[in-house]
Motif scaffolding. Structure first.
Motif, PDB file in Angstrom:
ATOM      1  N   LEU A 251       0.669  -1.256  -0.155  1.00 44.82           N
ATOM      2  CA  LEU A 251       0.085   0.048  -0.124  1.00 44.82           C
ATOM      3  C   LEU A 251       0.899   1.229  -0.081  1.00 44.82           C
ATOM      4  CD1 LEU A 251      -2.697  -0.993   2.465  1.00 44.82           C
ATOM      5  CD2 LEU A 251      -2.940  -1.136  -0.117  1.00 44.82           C
ATOM      6  N   ILE A 252       2.127   1.117   0.581  1.00 41.95           N
ATOM      7  CA  ILE A 252       2.906   2.419   0.476  1.00 41.95           C
ATOM      8  C   ILE A 252       3.942   2.126  -0.581  1.00 41.95           C
ATOM      9  CG2 ILE A 252       4.464   3.775   1.891  1.00 41.95           C
ATOM     10  CD1 ILE A 252       3.131   2.540   4.379  1.00 41.95           C
ATOM     11  N   PRO A 253       4.160   2.947  -1.719  1.00 41.78           N
ATOM     12  CA  PRO A 253       5.089   2.385  -2.709  1.00 41.78           C
ATOM     13  C   PRO A 253       6.683   2.664  -2.384  1.00 41.78           C
ATOM     14  CG  PRO A 253       3.249   3.954  -3.677  1.00 41.78           C
ATOM     15  CD  PRO A 253       3.031   3.712  -2.181  1.00 41.78           C
ATOM     16  N   PHE A 254       7.270   1.750  -2.635  1.00 34.75           N
ATOM     17  CA  PHE A 254       8.738   1.712  -2.386  1.00 34.75           C
ATOM     18  C   PHE A 254       9.081   1.686  -1.003  1.00 34.75           C
ATOM     19  CE2 PHE A 254       8.109   4.373  -6.508  1.00 34.75           C
ATOM     20  CZ  PHE A 254       8.724   3.336  -7.263  1.00 34.75           C
ATOM     21  N   ILE A 255       8.531   2.813  -0.173  1.00 34.69           N
ATOM     22  CA  ILE A 255       9.173   2.934   1.073  1.00 34.69           C
ATOM     23  C   ILE A 255       8.474   1.696   2.097  1.00 34.69           C
ATOM     24  CG2 ILE A 255       8.615   4.484   3.270  1.00 34.69           C
ATOM     25  CD1 ILE A 255       8.131   6.609   1.379  1.00 34.69           C
ATOM     26  N   GLY A 256       7.084   1.049   1.738  1.00 33.33           N
ATOM     27  CA  GLY A 256       6.688   0.050   2.494  1.00 33.33           C
ATOM     28  C   GLY A 256       7.555  -1.113   2.220  1.00 33.33           C
ATOM     29  N   ALA A 257       7.992  -1.621   0.954  1.00 30.16           N
ATOM     30  CA  ALA A 257       9.068  -2.565   0.933  1.00 30.16           C
ATOM     31  C   ALA A 257      10.261  -2.605   1.752  1.00 30.16           C
ATOM     32  CB  ALA A 257       9.225  -2.868  -0.817  1.00 30.16           C
ATOM     33  N   ALA A 258      10.876  -1.543   1.637  1.00 34.50           N
ATOM     34  CA  ALA A 258      12.003  -1.424   2.570  1.00 34.50           C
ATOM     35  C   ALA A 258      11.763  -1.323   3.763  1.00 34.50           C
ATOM     36  CB  ALA A 258      12.587   0.164   2.125  1.00 34.50           C
ATOM     37  N   ALA A 259      10.577  -0.975   4.436  1.00 36.11           N
ATOM     38  CA  ALA A 259      10.504  -0.934   6.069  1.00 36.11           C
ATOM     39  C   ALA A 259      10.172  -2.366   6.363  1.00 36.11           C
ATOM     40  CB  ALA A 259       9.158  -0.010   6.296  1.00 36.11           C
ATOM     41  N   VAL A 260       9.407  -3.036   5.718  1.00 38.79           N
ATOM     42  CA  VAL A 260       8.736  -4.679   5.993  1.00 38.79           C
ATOM     43  C   VAL A 260      10.113  -5.468   5.958  1.00 38.79           C
ATOM     44  CG1 VAL A 260       8.141  -5.413   3.977  1.00 38.79           C
ATOM     45  CG2 VAL A 260       6.970  -6.070   6.163  1.00 38.79           C
ATOM     46  N   THR A 261      11.269  -5.018   5.243  1.00 38.00           N
ATOM     47  CA  THR A 261      12.270  -5.850   5.054  1.00 38.00           C
ATOM     48  C   THR A 261      12.953  -6.125   6.329  1.00 38.00           C
ATOM     49  OG1 THR A 261      12.643  -5.465   2.891  1.00 38.00           O
ATOM     50  CG2 THR A 261      14.630  -6.246   3.924  1.00 38.00           C
ATOM     51  N   ILE A 262      12.843  -5.085   7.284  1.00 38.70           N
ATOM     52  CA  ILE A 262      13.709  -5.144   8.414  1.00 38.70           C
ATOM     53  C   ILE A 262      13.154  -6.217   9.417  1.00 38.70           C
ATOM     54  CG2 ILE A 262      14.228  -3.649  10.522  1.00 38.70           C
ATOM     55  CD1 ILE A 262      14.254  -1.587   8.759  1.00 38.70           C
ATOM     56  N   PRO A 263      11.843  -6.328   9.640  1.00 40.56           N
ATOM     57  CA  PRO A 263      11.549  -7.511  10.415  1.00 40.56           C
ATOM     58  C   PRO A 263      11.564  -8.750   9.996  1.00 40.56           C
ATOM     59  CG  PRO A 263       9.348  -6.258   9.719  1.00 40.56           C
ATOM     60  CD  PRO A 263      10.852  -5.472   9.508  1.00 40.56           C
ATOM     61  N   VAL A 264      11.559  -9.107   8.574  1.00 38.56           N
ATOM     62  CA  VAL A 264      11.828 -10.342   8.022  1.00 38.56           C
ATOM     63  C   VAL A 264      13.369 -10.690   8.132  1.00 38.56           C
ATOM     64  CG1 VAL A 264      11.743 -11.417   5.950  1.00 38.56           C
ATOM     65  CG2 VAL A 264      10.003  -9.895   6.223  1.00 38.56           C
ATOM     66  N   VAL A 265      14.110  -9.923   7.938  1.00 40.80           N
ATOM     67  CA  VAL A 265      15.610 -10.213   8.082  1.00 40.80           C
ATOM     68  C   VAL A 265      15.841 -10.536   9.704  1.00 40.80           C
ATOM     69  CG1 VAL A 265      17.825  -9.128   7.916  1.00 40.80           C
ATOM     70  CG2 VAL A 265      16.180  -8.830   6.462  1.00 40.80           C
ATOM     71  N   LEU A 266      15.228  -9.643  10.496  1.00 35.55           N
ATOM     72  CA  LEU A 266      15.652  -9.814  11.986  1.00 35.55           C
ATOM     73  C   LEU A 266      14.969 -11.310  12.487  1.00 35.55           C
ATOM     74  CD1 LEU A 266      14.796  -6.358  13.835  1.00 35.55           C
ATOM     75  CD2 LEU A 266      16.891  -7.565  13.134  1.00 35.55           C
ATOM     76  N   VAL A 267      13.883 -11.678  12.139  1.00 34.77           N
ATOM     77  CA  VAL A 267      13.179 -12.877  12.591  1.00 34.77           C
ATOM     78  C   VAL A 267      14.061 -14.164  11.711  1.00 34.77           C
ATOM     79  CG1 VAL A 267      11.355 -14.368  12.396  1.00 34.77           C
ATOM     80  CG2 VAL A 267      10.905 -12.103  12.930  1.00 34.77           C
ATOM     81  N   ALA A 268      14.486 -14.000  10.710  1.00 32.25           N
ATOM     82  CA  ALA A 268      15.253 -14.859   9.941  1.00 32.25           C
ATOM     83  C   ALA A 268      16.662 -14.985  10.760  1.00 32.25           C
ATOM     84  CB  ALA A 268      15.355 -14.595   8.673  1.00 32.25           C
ATOM     85  N   PHE A 269      17.031 -14.119  10.951  1.00 29.86           N
ATOM     86  CA  PHE A 269      18.560 -13.808  11.702  1.00 29.86           C
ATOM     87  C   PHE A 269      18.503 -14.757  13.189  1.00 29.86           C
ATOM     88  CE2 PHE A 269      21.740 -12.329  14.356  1.00 29.86           C
ATOM     89  CZ  PHE A 269      23.041 -12.648  13.286  1.00 29.86           C
ATOM     90  N   TYR A 270      17.298 -14.337  13.746  1.00 29.31           N
ATOM     91  CA  TYR A 270      16.903 -14.746  15.318  1.00 29.31           C
ATOM     92  C   TYR A 270      16.814 -16.387  14.982  1.00 29.31           C
ATOM     93  CZ  TYR A 270      14.300 -16.000  19.413  1.00 29.31           C
ATOM     94  OH  TYR A 270      13.843 -16.418  20.594  1.00 29.31           O
ATOM     95  N   GLN A 271      16.223 -16.797  14.094  1.00 24.74           N
ATOM     96  CA  GLN A 271      16.033 -18.280  13.829  1.00 24.74           C
ATOM     97  C   GLN A 271      17.166 -18.999  13.339  1.00 24.74           C
ATOM     98  OE1 GLN A 271      12.060 -19.088  12.046  1.00 24.74           O
ATOM     99  NE2 GLN A 271      12.616 -21.224  11.811  1.00 24.74           N
ATOM    100  N   TYR A 272      17.842 -18.656  12.405  1.00 19.38           N
ATOM    101  CA  TYR A 272      19.078 -19.420  11.842  1.00 19.38           C
ATOM    102  C   TYR A 272      20.164 -18.905  12.272  1.00 19.38           C
ATOM    103  CZ  TYR A 272      14.851 -20.961   9.043  1.00 19.38           C
ATOM    104  OH  TYR A 272      13.607 -21.562   8.931  1.00 19.38           O
ATOM    105  N   GLY A 273      20.455 -17.555  12.525  1.00 24.30           N
ATOM    106  CA  GLY A 273      21.721 -17.080  12.823  1.00 24.30           C
ATOM    107  C   GLY A 273      22.374 -16.934  11.404  1.00 24.30           C
ATOM    108  N   THR A 274      23.549 -17.196  11.153  1.00 26.14           N
ATOM    109  CA  THR A 274      24.381 -17.180  10.114  1.00 26.14           C
ATOM    110  C   THR A 274      24.177 -18.507   8.985  1.00 26.14           C
ATOM    111  OG1 THR A 274      26.542 -17.664  11.216  1.00 26.14           O
ATOM    112  CG2 THR A 274      25.949 -15.394  10.961  1.00 26.14           C
ATOM    113  N   GLN A 275      23.776 -19.295   9.518  1.00 23.77           N
ATOM    114  CA  GLN A 275      23.369 -20.549   8.780  1.00 23.77           C
ATOM    115  C   GLN A 275      22.772 -20.276   7.376  1.00 23.77           C
ATOM    116  OE1 GLN A 275      21.100 -23.365  10.838  1.00 23.77           O
ATOM    117  NE2 GLN A 275      22.185 -23.065  12.997  1.00 23.77           N
ATOM    118  N   ASN A 276      23.226 -21.507   6.381  1.00 21.61           N
ATOM    119  CA  ASN A 276      22.627 -21.267   4.791  1.00 21.61           C
ATOM    120  C   ASN A 276      21.134 -21.050   5.124  1.00 21.61           C
ATOM    121  OD1 ASN A 276      25.354 -21.566   4.251  1.00 21.61           O
ATOM    122  ND2 ASN A 276      24.983 -24.047   4.007  1.00 21.61           N
ATOM    123  N   GLU A 277      20.268 -21.452   5.948  1.00 21.19           N
ATOM    124  CA  GLU A 277      18.855 -21.069   5.842  1.00 21.19           C
ATOM    125  C   GLU A 277      18.416 -19.776   5.699  1.00 21.19           C
ATOM    126  OE1 GLU A 277      20.322 -23.308   7.650  1.00 21.19           O
ATOM    127  OE2 GLU A 277      19.415 -25.245   7.076  1.00 21.19           O
TER     128      GLU A 277
END
Length: 353
Positions: A251-277
């Motif tokens: 719903l927010i062009p350009f800016i929305g995609a950049a903002a929501v990337t942060i929680p996705v990366v944080l959750v993935a890092f919290y779950q997998y660390g630096t593993q290949n997943e």
């Protein structure tokens, strides 16, 4: 100087339609600026009416009368919303609560990883820089806790507002779909009979806004569903909640995609660390975003949006700053409105021809 001003006024502002249009535009902006919050249920109903009007028109083209088409579309939409609220909202709420509870541990993992990286790469990153990052994380964590407490305390009156919305929005939306012709006839009866410019602008904007709202709804569904399937395949935690955030981010062009990337990366890092997943999940997510921006958006909005990306960003920042969420949501249609006004604005030579 006065001759130049007089010439410009005669050339561009000497027609009754132009004066009425300016007054109408200023009045609309004034009402939205001062009473936009009060009229929010009406604005939501207008958006939903634009979304469903195309389905009503398709049913009418196959031979179903207008009233029956409106009833079929309206109750089907309400039933779909009821199913979504009954099934998805409890799941998303539970995941949101778990995510809030896990947030302190997420910050701890990030802190420990940053410290380990600093100790092993002291020639690249100084301990002072790592300490600043850790302090910033601690501060943001404290701010998050304070915000959650204040949000929980202030949520009681918002529940009353939500009940009002649940009654008013469907009611207004139904009558907008059912009595659209009567409402438009009444509103246009106050306008000048000769209004070629306003007809041109209204015709263009009606099509643009309808295509934009339907396109955004389709984009939100497609991106949300594809993202959910992607996260589900990789077993990412909070898949439903993150997929909902990614879907809403369109719903927010350009800016929305950049903002929501942060929680996705944080959750993935919290779950997998630096593993290949971790890299697989982030890579798949970026592929979804790339396909959305380079394939889906051009297919859905090739005719509805004919604006330069810089113009879109400026429109999002400007209208979002003026009207908040609604300014962001309607940033592209409003920018298109400005363009349509510039293209349709008459001058004296055109009016006299």
């Amino acid at each position: 100087m006065f001759k130049i001003v007089d010439s410009l006024i005669k050339r561009y502002f000497s027609h009754e339609e132009v004066v009425v249009f300016i007054l109408l535009l200023i009045s609309t902006l004034f009402v939205l600026a001062f009473w936009g919050g009060v009229l929010a249920p009406v604005l939501i109903a207008v958006v939903l009416a634009f979304l469903l009007q195309g389905v009503v028109d398709k049913l009418r083209r196959i031979g179903i009368n207008h009233t029956a088409s409106v009833f079929i579309v309206f109750f089907s939409f309400m039933a779909s919303c009821g199913v979504f609220i009954g099934v998805m909202v409890p799941i998303i709420w539970r995941q949101a609560v778990r995510l809030v509870n896990d947030a302190p541990r997420m910050f701890t993992v990030i802190r420990d990883t940053a410290q380990s990286f600093a100790e092993g790469n002291s020639e690249i990153v100084s301990q002072k820089a790592i300490d600043e990052v850790i302090n910033s994380i601690a501060t943001e964590s404290a701010n998050l806790g304070q915000w959650l407490v204040s949000f929980s305390l202030s949520s009681i009156p918002s529940l009353f507002s939500l009940m009002i919305y649940l009654v008013l929005v469907p009611l207004v939306m139904f009558f907008l779909l059912k009595d659209q012709t009567k409402i438009l006839a009444y509103l246009t009866s106050w306008l000048p009979k000769e209004r070629r410019m306003m007809r041109n602008i209204a015709s263009e904007m009606n099509e643009q806004i309808a295509n934009y709202i339907r396109g955004k709804f389709i984009e939100m569904l497609v991106v949300g569903i594809v993202t959910y399937i992607t996260f589900l395949v990789f077993g990412l935690r909070y898949a439903e909640l993150l997929a909902l955030l990614v879907g809403l981010s369109v719903l927010i062009p350009f800016i929305g995609a950049a903002a929501v990337t942060i929680p996705v990366v944080l959750v993935a890092f919290y779950q997998y660390g630096t593993q290949n997943e971790f890299f697989y999940v982030v890579g798949a997510y970026l592929v979804v975003q790339a396909l959305d921006g380079n394939v889906l958006v051009p297919l859905l909005f090739s005719e509805a949006v004919n604006l330069h990306p810089v113009a879109i960003i400026i429109a999002v920042l400007f209208f979002g700053g003026v009207w908040g969420f609604w300014g962001i949501f309607f940033a592209i249609p409003l920018a298109t409105l400005v363009k349509a006004i510039i293209n349709a604005w008459p001058n004296q030579a055109l009016l006299e021809s």
